[in-house]
Scaffold this active site. Structure first.
Site, PDB file in Angstrom:
ATOM      1  N   ALA A 155      52.497  54.012  75.710  1.00 15.61           N
ATOM      2  CA  ALA A 155      52.362  55.399  75.277  1.00 15.61           C
ATOM      3  C   ALA A 155      51.376  56.121  76.182  1.00 15.61           C
ATOM      4  CB  ALA A 155      51.858  55.432  73.847  1.00 15.61           C
ATOM      5  N   GLY A 177      54.376  50.398  73.487  1.00 18.60           N
ATOM      6  CA  GLY A 177      55.551  51.032  72.909  1.00 18.60           C
ATOM      7  C   GLY A 177      56.819  50.662  73.671  1.00 18.60           C
ATOM      8  N   GLU A 199      57.944  47.483  72.313  1.00 15.84           N
ATOM      9  CA  GLU A 199      58.438  47.727  70.952  1.00 15.84           C
ATOM     10  C   GLU A 199      59.855  48.304  70.970  1.00 15.84           C
ATOM     11  OE1 GLU A 199      54.793  49.831  69.768  1.00 15.84           O
ATOM     12  OE2 GLU A 199      54.592  48.391  68.134  1.00 15.84           O
ATOM     13  N   GLU A 212      47.617  47.000  73.183  1.00 16.96           N
ATOM     14  CA  GLU A 212      46.903  47.989  72.362  1.00 16.96           C
ATOM     15  C   GLU A 212      45.503  47.534  71.958  1.00 16.96           C
ATOM     16  OE1 GLU A 212      50.038  47.234  72.192  1.00 16.96           O
ATOM     17  OE2 GLU A 212      51.234  49.057  71.934  1.00 16.96           O
TER      18      GLU A 212
END
Ligand SMILES: NC(=O)c1ccc[n+]([C@@H]2O[C@H](COP(=O)([O-])OP(=O)(O)OC[C@H]3O[C@@H](n4cnc5c(N)ncnc54)[C@H](O)[C@@H]3O)[C@@H](O)[C@H]2O)c1
Length: 669
Positions: free
Chosen positions: A40, A79, A82, A102
């Site tokens: 992100a 992300g 993910e 993260e």
């Protein structure tokens, strides 16, 4: 094709279109450019989420009635990974890497990563990946079921070929949310979590995110998928608002900011470093040479005498062999690196070096003699650098006819391990010289921070202020282990007294004797032959083969004797006072350093303290931390100390005073 940045509105629209198109049988998600989605945009954290949310995109992918295949190259991080976990299948090239980093920003993967990853790779592997934040390669991903196939050639074509195979074989749509075998296996073994917590306790001490990551994976095991997602969200939001994550996200930018020098733009021509030379094969010279060899740069090491050279290079070899014995280097790597380090007593050998780094004894006449010699021998466009920790770089530069090529490169001990590099800009250092050592620092894996010339530069100058108070505190009533514990509780790996024992108390003792300066407690400890860890005793005592500092009544006796000789009535000193007296003077010195423009910006000081001195990153650094306390409160506490002691030491720096009065901070303005 999707862009490699999140949030991915384009991805949502493309998927919706492909899902609705009757002519499309399967969907392949691949990225143009150098990499798959690599995470992100972290500047977005803390702002309202852009629409469509990543969760909505992932639900669309996973719920698609047509097979969705992720075709991955580069790095699928955060992300990005993910997104692939919502796909039914994943293929990737051999060089691809996969990770959920993260935790390094004090967060957890908040788009299902903690729920889906354990369902694919198993709980233990997922815990390890999520809590370390370190990526794994394609082979490992294949072994653990994260990848279905490693592909070659044109990636999109390979993805399409795989999708065709899925269709031809009528393979089911593998929805990770529905996989239960790997998590079911752990339901009856909760001890796995207790064992994992224990195994990471040391390196995660003080951080908040690792525990929330573990709790989220526990939720994946114990809750139905949708409830697990909710729990993940709660744990994520808790982290997002935590002071630890705020500090870590601040620090992420601080580190990148440190690379920017306002008057030396990024396109300033730097000299290319093909070969290097180091003068002196002592503690620092050997470590500095290792940095070059590790980066594949041939380096010549010059010593005064053959025996000193043999000793120095012998230690370098031992260091490499120790790394090899821990399985982190092969025997061939050791030889390759040693092969890049050439020892000599012949100064002419430096004539071709693009940079020479001097690491001889810390004495000005010797430094000047060495630099005059370098000036005579080094090629005209070579950078001449000094590793001095206390001497005036301008005076050293003055020993040459090319002060524009002279600069400080202050490495930290052990130089092959510590990431910080304080590059010390002399009054006449050219922009090319500055750009060269900043680029070199990055190339050899350091975090270079540019500072100006003053006694102790940034890090040691601030450390000195802390040391003054540490010595006073023990005389006034605290004991070394109490002082150290306040700092280890704060998050430092060790306190000032254990640090002294590690570095060797004899170094300072010799310097004091040379200068006729006294430090009664330290001097008496040294007079007993207690030089720290290397003699088994210093401020603490040590059991053989163990580095744990043990409080020693003999030292307490010395302290109480010196206190009574000085007429000091010892009193109980609380931990809060200890912490304030150790750390506030550092902040105050940091303010002076900023005023004097020795550091370019407050965040550079924080980078120096995190990478050079073990300041806990989840507290941002001394200047960020001061802001979090509030400069007014900090300034006023200093004034209280000043009033009660009458000591000018506690006078707030004008910058601190002004910012406190204006209600501002160092880093945020
Ligand atoms: N030790 C630390 O923690 C540390 C940290 C940062 C910077 N420094 C600085 O690094 C420099 C070196 O420190 P060190 O701890 O490695 O010292 P050291 O005593 O371990 O090594 C110095 C080496 O330089 C050699 N030497 C002396 N004069 C020489 C000359 N004229 N030509 C060639 N070689 C010569 C000596 O033989 C010795 O091997 C000093 O300026 C010191 O202030 C030290």
């Amino acid at each position: 094709m999707a862009s490699n940045e999140l949030p991915a509105g384009g991805l949502h629209d493309g998927l919706a279109q492909a899902t609705a198109d009757a002519g499309v049988d399967a969907i392949v998600i691949a990225c143009a450019g150098r990499t798959f989605i690599a995470g992100a945009d972290i500047t977005e954290f803390g702002k309202p989420p852009a629409e469509p949310s990543l969760h909505a995109v992932l639900a669309l992918i996973e719920g698609s009635g047509k097979p969705v295949v992720a075709a991955i190259h580069g790095t699928a991080l955060g992300g990005g990974l993910e997104v692939t976990l919502a796909c039914h299948y994943r293929v990737g090239v051999k060089g691809a890497r996969f990770g959920l980093p993260e935790v390094k920003l004090g967060l957890l993967p908040g788009a299902g990563g903690t729920q889906r990853l354990p369902r694919v790779v198993g709980v233990q592997k997922a815990l390890q990946m999520i809590v370390s934040g370190d990526p794994i390669g394609a082979d490992e991903a294949l072994t653990h079921g994260l990848l279905d196939e490693i592909v070659e050639g044109d990636l999109a074509a390979a993805g399409v070929a795989f999708a065709e195979k899925v269709l031809a074989e009528k393979r089911p749509l593998k929805k990770i949310r529905d996989l239960t075998d790997k998590i079911a296996a752990v339901r009856s073994k909760p001890e796995i979590f207790a064992e994992f917590r224990k195994s990471v306790a040391r390196q995660t001490r003080g951080f908040r995110a690792p525990e929330n990551c573990i709790k989220a994976v526990e939720a994946a095991v114990n809750l139905p998928f949708d409830e697990g997602l909710k729990r993940e969200r709660e744990l994520f939001v808790e982290l997002l608002n935590s002071p630890e994550s705020k500090a870590q996200r601040y620090f992420f930018f601080a580190e990148r900011e440190a690379a920017k020098i306002p008057d030396v733009p990024a396109d300033t021509a730097a000299r290319e470093i093909r070969t290097a030379a180091v003068i002196g094969a002592g503690t620092m010279g050997g470590g500095i040479a290792m940095n070059f060899a590790n980066a594949g740069i041939p380096v010549t090491v010059v010593e005064v005498a053959q025996d000193a050279l043999d000793r120095g290079l012998g230690i370098v070899r031992k260091n490499y062999e120790a790394t090899a014995s821990r399985g982190r280097l092969t025997a061939a790597d050791v030889e390759k690196r040693m092969g890049l380090i050439r020892g000599t007593t012949d100064w002419k050998a430096i004539a071709d070096a693009d940079i020479v780094i001097e690491a001889v004894f810390e004495e000005m006449p010797i430094k000047k003699e060495v630099f005059a010699k370098l000036d005579a021998i080094a090629k005209p466009d070579a950078v001449l650098a000094t590793n001095t920790s206390t001497l005036d770089v301008n005076e050293i530069a003055g020993a040459t006819k090319r002060p524009e090529s002279v600069i400080g490169t202050h490495f930290f001990s052990p130089a092959n391990v510590m990431r910080l590099l304080e590059n010390v800009r002399g009054a006449k250092s050219s922009k090319t010289t500055v750009a060269t050592v900043m680029a070199l620092g990055r190339r050899i894996g350091k975090v270079p921070v540019l500072v100006g010339v003053c006694y102790g530069f940034v890090g040691n100058r601030m450390l000195h202020q802390r040391g003054i108070q540490a010595d006073k505190l023990v005389l006034e009533g605290a004991l070394p282990h109490q002082v150290d514990k306040v700092l280890t509780d704060f998050g430092f790996p060790m306190g000032p007294f254990a640090m002294g024992d590690l570095a060797g108390l004899d170094v300072g003792w010799r310097i004091r004797k040379g200068r006729g300066v006294k430090a009664p407690v330290a001097d008496r400890i040294c007079e007993l032959g207690r030089f720290g860890q290397k003699t088994g005793a210093g401020y603490f005592r040590y059991e053989k083969g163990d580095r744990t500092p043990i409080p020693d009544p003999d030292v307490e006796k010395i302290i109480t004797e010196v206190a009574s000789e000085q007429g000091i009535v010892r009193r109980h000193i609380g931990d809060d006072e200890i912490r304030e007296r150790l750390l506030y003077p550092m902040v105050n010195e940091g303010a002076k350093i900023l005023e004097e423009k020795i550091a370019i910006r407050a965040s550079d000081i924080d980078v120096i303290w995190v990478y050079g001195y073990g300041w806990p990153v989840y507290r941002g650094g001394p200047m960020f931390w001061a802001d979090s306390i509030g400069l007014r409160a900090l300034r006023d506490r200093m004034l209280q100390f000043k009033a009660s002691t009458g000591d000018a030491f506690w006078t707030p720096a004008p910058l601190l005073d002004r910012l406190a009065t204006e209600g501002k901070g160092f880093v945020g303005g």
